[in-house]
Design an enzyme around this catalytic site. Structure first.
Site, PDB file in Angstrom:
ATOM      1  N   ASP A 227       0.937  -1.244   0.064  1.00  0.00           N
ATOM      2  CA  ASP A 227      -0.101   0.133  -0.031  1.00  0.00           C
ATOM      3  C   ASP A 227       0.982   1.166  -0.113  1.00  0.00           C
ATOM      4  OD1 ASP A 227      -2.184   1.826   0.142  1.00  0.00           O
ATOM      5  OD2 ASP A 227      -3.171   0.886   1.742  1.00  0.00           O
TER       6      ASP A 227
HETATM    7  C1  BGC Z   1      -4.808   3.417  -0.200  1.00  0.00           C
HETATM    8  C2  BGC Z   1      -5.056   2.318  -1.134  1.00  0.00           C
HETATM    9  C3  BGC Z   1      -4.771   2.963  -2.270  1.00  0.00           C
HETATM   10  C4  BGC Z   1      -3.356   3.778  -2.519  1.00  0.00           C
HETATM   11  C5  BGC Z   1      -3.199   4.501  -3.636  1.00  0.00           C
HETATM   12  C6  BGC Z   1      -3.797   4.080  -0.091  1.00  0.00           C
HETATM   13  O1  BGC Z   1      -3.819   5.008   0.776  1.00  0.00           O
HETATM   14  O2  BGC Z   1      -5.005   2.657   1.116  1.00  0.00           O
HETATM   15  O3  BGC Z   1      -6.478   1.604  -1.176  1.00  0.00           O
HETATM   16  O4  BGC Z   1      -5.129   2.061  -3.409  1.00  0.00           O
HETATM   17  O5  BGC Z   1      -3.426   4.701  -1.378  1.00  0.00           O
HETATM   18  O6  BGC Z   1      -4.191   5.552  -3.774  1.00  0.00           O
END
Ligand code: BGC
Length: 746
Positions: A227
């Site tokens: 993530d």
């Molecule tokens: C979120 C993810 C997301 C990623 C990119 C993170 O903060 O938890 O679900 O895909 O950011 O935006």
């Protein structure tokens, strides 16, 4: 190993293990390695061309804002979810995207989780079935999916540090199965690890999670990405099986990996394998992308969004007021700002810049010959406004029908923080109270990403339609449903509790001091409410439509009782006067087991569309997992009685059947500490123990004659019983017996 790996320098390899920017992977042009574009997800394509962020702050290219997972989860319809995946795949392909970051299949552990709108359900089977269909759909278009957030990411509070302290059985039975099913059945291109720690170890650095479980056990052959910002120790992450760190982590990351390989603390093969996985996945996608990009029909996607919105809206109550007649009658009063300013998506990284947005106000006005009056009734910022209430009362007083649009405004529910209560804003409840003073035949339409406390509404109004966050076409879908052009097809994928204090994780959510204890264990959602016999506002699986149903002639067949497999057959009939759809659910319970188990667990379901008066015979299969629990021995099915229930919610059971399985009893290994009961229940331990006692002149187990004493002694380790009085070394005696057992087993 991917052939290009051998052509790369160590530095190049390390570079490929981290992103090049916010949304792209690294390239090595010299070796022909192109960058890949990754984009959120999951309910639409959020491609940012200029400023980038992962909180939904900056704009993105226009795309279809499909309904959120809260709505699509309530469809219980894998076919529709596959169609959604195909549509997302087409939009992603057209924009040159390689991987779309979704679906989100975390379990709704508490209704307070700010991100529940991005997840399907409180039930792992349903989440897995829908997620797998979504992945199949998107990947059919040559775009990879990224199943997220692996694992145990069930809250937003402190999400980047908190340790989810959760026992293995709970992980295996509740928090893993959706991921497992998707990996095994839909081969996702990528998996995104979560921010949080699990039992103290960051998911991004968790070898057990990313390598032993995900790859060695489930056979995942794609790559794992982090993530955004979830990697803290780059070398530990790579060693654990994390292939791609996102977003760009820069030289620091590259250097750390290079240094570790040069110092011999990180094997080069591990780096090679990670690079190989990334390149292989991108190659596979590119092979599909060589075909011409599909044409995106934005109108067709809008129509799909509209269909999904009604298929996932749940009609909770209806005293007969719905559907409304579009053709005749006095004015329709639409009250509530959401009729004009719909809340149709959630805040955060899933935020889409929609092609267009339908409002219920416009769609209802277009769909009827009746006069439509609108009164906003409240301010979205929650500030009181008496004039708005007075205006709403005026509009409603002599109208033929009154529809009130209530819900959670953006600031009450978002990625990044959790809610602290389940209440609708006070200004909305005040408005409803005042309207109820004028009349009671009110229809309430709700838009919220997770459950709200319905006690101020249920039982006081004529109908409640829960639309969740229904995407850009939710306004037209509401008009379709209110006028009966389409039936609300949704069934609850999450229980609506009576009050927050009834929820299973109430005392343990969201934890503190960087830890959250999953103290309710496997008793999540209806598993908790049903096992503890708590009343709920609306049960899991529940939803009304515009027709009526019966489920009859339930038959359960076990072809071979020595194998944990059964088929459940039943006849579903649409007993009403119009076509409609129903979701029939099969639950399994294991009333006598060596461990505590939920009273019932969803093990199969089907969604059917039948014409008025039509019947269909359905057969669903239950495999060994339907009867199993997780123990130290792995998935375990114990012989004995199982209860099979077929119904239309976890509380509307049409028929209960019992079956007896004669599968071999699992035999837990005997140890120095095993109890008398464990020895007596062991097929080899029992004769060894009894033989040894007979040899020693103890012709009977005297204590067995007294039931109470026997029950007390059964719970004691044999070591302790032998050692009583001090004459015998209990442990040594048990070790002798264990050797005899080992000898007898070989
Ligand atoms: C979120 C993810 C997301 C990623 C990119 C993170 O903060 O938890 O679900 O895909 O950011 O935006």
């Amino acid at each position: 190993m991917h052939p290009t790996v051998s052509e790369l320098t160590l530095e190049e390899k390390a570079t490929l293990l981290t992103g090049a920017s916010f949304w792209s992977t690294s390239a090595v042009e010299r070796a022909g390695v192109a960058a890949a574009v990754l984009t959120d997800g999951p309910h639409g394509v959020r491609l940012q061309r200029t400023s980038s962020d992962n909180l939904g702050i900056f704009d993105s290219e226009p795309a279809t804002a499909f309904p959120t997972a809260a709505t699509t989860g309530s469809t219980w319809d894998p076919e529709l979810l596959e169609a959604l995946g195909v549509a997302l795949g087409k939009e992603a392909r057209a924009l040159g995207i390689d991987v779309l970051l979704g679906p989100g299949v975390n379990i709704k552990r508490s209704p307070l989780c700010g991100r529940n709108f991005e997840y399907f359900s409180e039930d792992p089977l349903l989440s897995g079935a829908l997620g797998a269909a979504w992945v199949r759909g998107i990947q059919s278009q040559g775009v990879g999916a990224s199943v997220k957030h692996f694992a145990a990411n069930n809250q937003e509070t402190d999400r980047m540090r908190v340790s989810a302290d959760v026992d293995e059985r709970t992980l295996r039975e509740i928090y893993f199965p959706a991921f497992e099913h998707i990996v095994r059945s839909a081969a996702p291109a990528t998996v995104m690890c979560s921010y949080n720690r699990i039992n103290g170890v960051y998911a991004s650095e968790n070898y057990w999670l990313l390598t032993e479980v995900l790859r060695d056990e489930w056979g995942f052959d794609g790559y794992v990405m982090s993530d955004w910002g979830a990697v803290h120790a780059p070398v530990d992450a790579v060693a654990a099986g994390l292939d791609l760190t996102m977003p760009a982590a820069g030289d620091r990351h590259v250097r750390a990996v290079v240094d570790a390989v040069e110092a011999g603390t990180l094997p080069l093969e591990v780096v090679d394998l990670a690079v190989s996985r990334i390149l292989s996945v991108h190659d596979r996608l590119r092979a599909r992308q060589a075909e011409a990009a599909p044409r995106v029909d934005v109108d067709a996607h809008h129509e799909l969004a509209r269909r999904l919105a009604s298929a996932g809206s749940v009609l909770l109550t209806n005293d007969g007021v719905l559907p409304l007649s579009p053709a005749s009658g006095d004015a329709i009063a639409l009250v509530g700002e959401f009729a004009r300013t719909p809340r149709y998506q959630g805040a955060g990284s899933s935020h889409i810049n929609p092609y267009r947005v339908d409002t219920a106000l416009a769609a209802i006005t277009e769909g009827t010959e009746r006069e439509v009056r609108f009164a906003p009734g409240f301010r979205l910022d929650g500030s009181p406004d008496e004039a708005l209430i007075e205006e709403a009362l005026e509009a409603a007083r002599d109208a033929g029908s009154v529809v009130v649009f209530l819900g959670l405004p953006d600031q009450d529910e978002s990625e990044g923080f959790d809610r602290e209560h389940l209440d609708l804003p006070g200004v909305q409840l005040e408005l409803l109270d005042r309207l109820l003073g004028v009349r009671s035949d009110i229809v309430v339409v709700l838009s919220n990403g997770a459950v709200v406390d319905l006690s101020p509404i249920a039982g006081r109004v004529a109908a409640i339609l829960e639309t969740w966050l229904g995407g850009q076409a939710s306004g037209s879908a509401v008009a379709d449903m209110l006028f009966g052009r389409v039936e609300p097809g949704g069934r609850l994928a999450e229980t609506i509790p009576l009050r927050l204090t009834d929820t299973p994780s109430f005392v343990n959510f969201p934890g503190g001091s960087e830890r959250v204890l999953y103290g309710e264990r496997i008793y999540v959602g209806y598993r908790w409410y049903d096992t503890t016999r708590r009343n709920v506002a609306f049960p899991f699986g529940f939803g009304l439509g515009y027709t009526t149903w019966s489920v009859d002639d339930v038959e359960v067949a076990v072809p071979d009782p020595s194998v944990a497999h059964a088929t459940v057959a039943f006849t579903v009939t649409n007993t009403g006067e119009r076509a409609g759809s129903q979701v029939v659910q099969v639950y399994v319970g294991d009333p006598v087991a060596s461990v505590d188990r939920p009273i019932r667990e969803l093990r199969a379901f089907t969604r059917l569309e039948l014409g008025a008066g039509e019947s269909r015979r359905v057969e669903l299969a239950l495999d060994d997992r339907a009867f199993a629990f997780w123990s130290a021995q792995g998935w375990t099915v114990e012989p004995g009685r199982f209860v099979i229930q077929v119904g239309t919610s976890s509380r509307d059971i049409a028929a209960t059947r019992e079956i007896d399985l004669e599968v071999p009893a699992p035999t837990p290994a005997l140890q120095t500490d095993s109890t008398l009961a464990e020895w007596l229940g062991h097929p080899i331990g029992n004769p060894v123990l009894t033989g040894a006692l007979e040899q020693a002149g103890a012709t009977t187990l005297q204590f067995v004659e007294d039931d109470t004493v026997r029950r007390m002694m059964e719970q004691m380790p044999l070591r302790v019983i032998f050692g009583f009085g001090g004459a015998t070394d209990g442990e040594a005696a048990v070790k002798d017996l264990l050797r005899a057992v080992e000898h007898a087993s070989s």
